[in-house]
Scaffold this motif. Structure first.
Motif, PDB file in Angstrom:
ATOM      1  N   LEU A  61       0.810  -1.220   0.000  1.00 22.78           N
ATOM      2  CA  LEU A  61       0.000   0.000   0.000  1.00 22.78           C
ATOM      3  C   LEU A  61       0.841   1.266   0.000  1.00 22.78           C
ATOM      4  N   GLY A  62       1.963   1.240  -0.694  1.00 24.61           N
ATOM      5  CA  GLY A  62       2.725   2.462  -0.916  1.00 24.61           C
ATOM      6  C   GLY A  62       3.914   2.671  -0.017  1.00 24.61           C
ATOM      7  N   GLY A  63       4.087   1.807   0.990  1.00 28.56           N
ATOM      8  CA  GLY A  63       5.201   1.976   1.921  1.00 28.56           C
ATOM      9  C   GLY A  63       4.837   2.879   3.087  1.00 28.56           C
ATOM     10  N   GLU A  64       5.710   2.934   4.058  1.00 29.52           N
ATOM     11  CA  GLU A  64       5.461   3.749   5.251  1.00 29.52           C
ATOM     12  C   GLU A  64       5.897   5.190   5.005  1.00 29.52           C
ATOM     13  N   TYR A  65       5.062   6.121   5.449  1.00 30.55           N
ATOM     14  CA  TYR A  65       5.398   7.536   5.326  1.00 30.55           C
ATOM     15  C   TYR A  65       5.892   8.011   6.692  1.00 30.55           C
ATOM     16  N   ARG A  66       7.114   8.508   6.730  1.00 33.84           N
ATOM     17  CA  ARG A  66       7.713   8.925   8.000  1.00 33.84           C
ATOM     18  C   ARG A  66       7.596  10.431   8.189  1.00 33.84           C
ATOM     19  N   ASN A  67       6.993  10.824   9.293  1.00 32.32           N
ATOM     20  CA  ASN A  67       6.881  12.225   9.691  1.00 32.32           C
ATOM     21  C   ASN A  67       6.815  12.241  11.211  1.00 32.32           C
ATOM     22  N   ALA A  68       7.898  12.665  11.838  1.00 34.73           N
ATOM     23  CA  ALA A  68       8.043  12.522  13.289  1.00 34.73           C
ATOM     24  C   ALA A  68       6.930  13.242  14.053  1.00 34.73           C
ATOM     25  N   ARG A  69       6.573  14.458  13.631  1.00 40.52           N
ATOM     26  CA  ARG A  69       5.559  15.215  14.380  1.00 40.52           C
ATOM     27  C   ARG A  69       4.181  14.566  14.258  1.00 40.52           C
ATOM     28  N   ALA A  70       3.833  14.136  13.066  1.00 40.58           N
ATOM     29  CA  ALA A  70       2.535  13.493  12.877  1.00 40.58           C
ATOM     30  C   ALA A  70       2.480  12.161  13.612  1.00 40.58           C
ATOM     31  N   GLU A  71       3.567  11.392  13.553  1.00 37.16           N
ATOM     32  CA  GLU A  71       3.601  10.105  14.248  1.00 37.16           C
ATOM     33  C   GLU A  71       3.449  10.301  15.754  1.00 37.16           C
ATOM     34  N   GLN A  72       4.130  11.298  16.287  1.00 41.29           N
ATOM     35  CA  GLN A  72       4.040  11.563  17.724  1.00 41.29           C
ATOM     36  C   GLN A  72       2.627  11.940  18.134  1.00 41.29           C
ATOM     37  N   LEU A  73       1.972  12.789  17.346  1.00 39.40           N
ATOM     38  CA  LEU A  73       0.607  13.185  17.677  1.00 39.40           C
ATOM     39  C   LEU A  73      -0.332  11.985  17.633  1.00 39.40           C
ATOM     40  N   GLU A 307     -11.935   9.782 -22.723  1.00 42.09           N
ATOM     41  CA  GLU A 307     -12.699  10.910 -22.182  1.00 42.09           C
ATOM     42  C   GLU A 307     -13.671  10.414 -21.123  1.00 42.09           C
ATOM     43  N   GLY A 308     -13.666  11.096 -19.972  1.00 47.83           N
ATOM     44  CA  GLY A 308     -14.585  10.763 -18.904  1.00 47.83           C
ATOM     45  C   GLY A 308     -14.075   9.717 -17.937  1.00 47.83           C
ATOM     46  N   PHE A 309     -12.991   9.029 -18.260  1.00 47.71           N
ATOM     47  CA  PHE A 309     -12.453   8.009 -17.367  1.00 47.71           C
ATOM     48  C   PHE A 309     -11.859   8.627 -16.105  1.00 47.71           C
ATOM     49  N   GLN A 310     -12.010   7.933 -14.996  1.00 46.16           N
ATOM     50  CA  GLN A 310     -11.358   8.294 -13.747  1.00 46.16           C
ATOM     51  C   GLN A 310     -10.190   7.333 -13.542  1.00 46.16           C
ATOM     52  N   LEU A 311      -8.973   7.854 -13.449  1.00 45.30           N
ATOM     53  CA  LEU A 311      -7.791   7.022 -13.258  1.00 45.30           C
ATOM     54  C   LEU A 311      -7.418   6.955 -11.787  1.00 45.30           C
ATOM     55  N   ASP A 312      -6.875   5.816 -11.394  1.00 43.92           N
ATOM     56  CA  ASP A 312      -6.418   5.607 -10.025  1.00 43.92           C
ATOM     57  C   ASP A 312      -5.059   4.924 -10.086  1.00 43.92           C
ATOM     58  N   ASN A 313      -4.040   5.559  -9.522  1.00 44.88           N
ATOM     59  CA  ASN A 313      -2.689   5.025  -9.520  1.00 44.88           C
ATOM     60  C   ASN A 313      -2.439   4.283  -8.213  1.00 44.88           C
ATOM     61  N   THR A 314      -2.181   2.982  -8.279  1.00 41.25           N
ATOM     62  CA  THR A 314      -1.895   2.191  -7.091  1.00 41.25           C
ATOM     63  C   THR A 314      -0.475   1.638  -7.183  1.00 41.25           C
TER      64      THR A 314
END
Length: 485
Positions: A61-73, A307-314
């Motif tokens: 699912l995209g890997g872990e996103y590291r952000n110290a302040r958000a993780e602490q909260l 035209e009209g398609f909705q794309l989703d990048n996973t």
């Protein structure tokens, strides 16, 4: 979309990801034939197995996103929620996923996951507390286990009807009825988790109305990003989630019951400071979607959906679907020996039980390619393989019909596949959330004009900040904008 070298490594992770049922999400645009997502797995009882599941899921699912302040909260919030929950002795671990989609889910092991897209959408600590409490409620109420047991019982009944009684038609009817039962079961679980979550955040000292506010933002964000165009199908009786208005009204009712003479804390400034600078939107390193165009600067490729398609990048592929769900596409990358021809590769068959026909070798914008067709019981498939340097890209276009318009849509999509220019690659830069203090005279329009938004900046500013059109800004208040590095 991942690099070709990571395709095999993600196979196990994809299987793990399909075991999850997200609770708050944007990307609900799937063909009507898509199966309901299975329940989360049972407790293994083994730390090693739980750790392996966690790593597979994060990778898929995209890997872990590291952000110290958000993780602490987030850990501080969980530390308050756990003692206020129905099982106060349980412990929870929150992981931020590097995904722009708005999603959150939990495993029975106590692992809770939120995407950075969800963090960007929330506007105060009570809102994120509502999300986390909802997921904790799924764990404490043992919803995943209950649903898994229901599915196992229904599978057993279906197998007995089919094999023992030799009645495949009746077995299919059992499966259809099971889908309805599980869908209703899941809707009831979601509403129960909402009620428990509101009660939990109030007990933990947070504003109980935060959950309802976030649900409203979730709905508006889905509309902004195009998910609402399938509302008539996405909210039908097979949907595993209640309609957002139903959830909001019940969350408000639960908040009224949970309210006391002492108002709970929203902690707006603390939350905004914690998410200041987090990534917004798609990570250019994994490709970006702008409207119906996909660009991957690291791989150096681009294409445009019909035209009209909705794309989703996973992490596994780029998916696209038409507004009515009758046409869909998928683009992914595979490893192929240089000596193997694209014709042979296409003839090997990508779709189980079907043989590719009408194979033609060609070139697409100077790139070697091969195309072919195949047909299933209800779907027609048009296939293409395109070689770019050491990678081969597979384009699958599925449709309910085989009309001239369908053939033209496939050919146009294929013809749009090309290399990105050096200038185009350099122009794709990451976006982040930044904070700005409103000054006297500032308006939503003036602050929105300072954003580097992918589209519709004013509407995106309003949704991002939980504001409604026509409501003035408060001088001295902090608001979120989108900036470009």
């Amino acid at each position: 979309m991942v690099l070709p070298g990571r395709t095999a490594r993600l196979a196990a992770g994809l299987a793990m990801a399909l075991l999850l049922a997200g609770c708050a999400f944007d990307n609900s645009r799937l063909p009507d034939t898509a199966p309901l997502p299975p329940a989360a797995p049972r407790l293994t009882g083994l730390d090693r197995a739980a750790s392996r599941e966690h790593q597979q899921l994060v990778t898929a699912l995209g890997g872990e996103y590291r952000n110290a302040r958000a993780e602490q909260l987030l850990q501080q919030v969980v530390a308050k929620l756990a003692p206020a929950s129905d099982r106060p002795a349980e412990s929870y671990r929150v992981t931020i996923l590097n995904s722009p989609t708005v999603n959150a889910f939990a495993l029975p092991t106590g692992n809770v996951y939120v995407t950075r897209g969800l963090l960007a959408l929330a506007n105060d600590t009570s809102e994120i507390a509502g999300v986390l409490a909802h997921e904790i409620a799924h764990v404490t109420a043992r919803h995943a286990v209950a649903r898994a047991e229901m599915e196992q019982r229904s599978m057993l009944v279906s197998r007995v009807v089919s094999e023992v009684l030799n009645d495949p038609a009746a077995s299919e009817q059992v499966r259809d009825e099971t889908r309805l039962s599980i869908a209703g079961f899941s809707r009831a679980q979601e509403l129960e988790a909402d009620r428990i979550g509101v009660r939990t955040i109030a007990k933990a000292g947070y504003d109980p109305y935060g959950a309802a506010r976030f649900l409203v933002s979730l709905s508006r964000n889905a509309e902004l990003n195009g998910s609402s165009s399938r509302s008539a199908q996405g909210q039908n009786f097979l949907s595993t989630h209640p309609t957002t208005p139903e959830r909001v009204s019940q969350a408000i009712a639960a908040a009224r019951l949970a309210s006391s003479t002492r108002a709970g804390a929203a902690d707006r400034n603390a939350y905004l400071n914690a998410i200041n600078g987090i990534a917004y939107g798609e990570d250019p390193a994994d490709g970006v979607v702008q409207g119906r165009r996909f660009q991957h600067p690291r791989l150096g490729i681009t294409f445009a959906g019909p035209e009209g398609f909705q794309l989703d990048n996973t992490a596994q592929a780029v998916f696209g679907v038409s507004p009515d769900g009758s046409h869909a596409l998928r683009l992914d990358a595979v490893e192929l020996p240089p000596a193997q021809s694209l014709r042979d590769f296409l003839a090997s068959g990508w779709i189980e039980g079907m043989t590719t026909q009408n194979i033609t070798e060609t070139t697409i914008n100077g790139l070697p390619a091969a195309t072919g067709t195949t047909q299933g019981k209800e779907w027609y498939f048009q296939l293409a393989a395109i070689r770019v340097d050491g990678a081969v890209y597979r384009l699958v276009y599925a449709s309910r019909d085989n009309s001239t318009a369908t053939m033209r849509a496939f050919r146009q999509t294929l013809a749009s596949f090309r290399r990105l220019s050096t200038h185009e690659i350099a122009s794709i830069r990451p976006r982040r959330i930044a904070l700005i203090t409103a000054q006297p005279g500032d308006t939503p329009e003036s602050l929105a004009s300072r954003m580097s938004a992918p589209d519709r900046p004013l509407e995106r500013f309003l949704v991002l900040n939980g504001l409604t059109a026509g409501k003035p800004l408060t001088p001295g208040w902090t608001y979120k904008i989108i900036t470009e590095e």
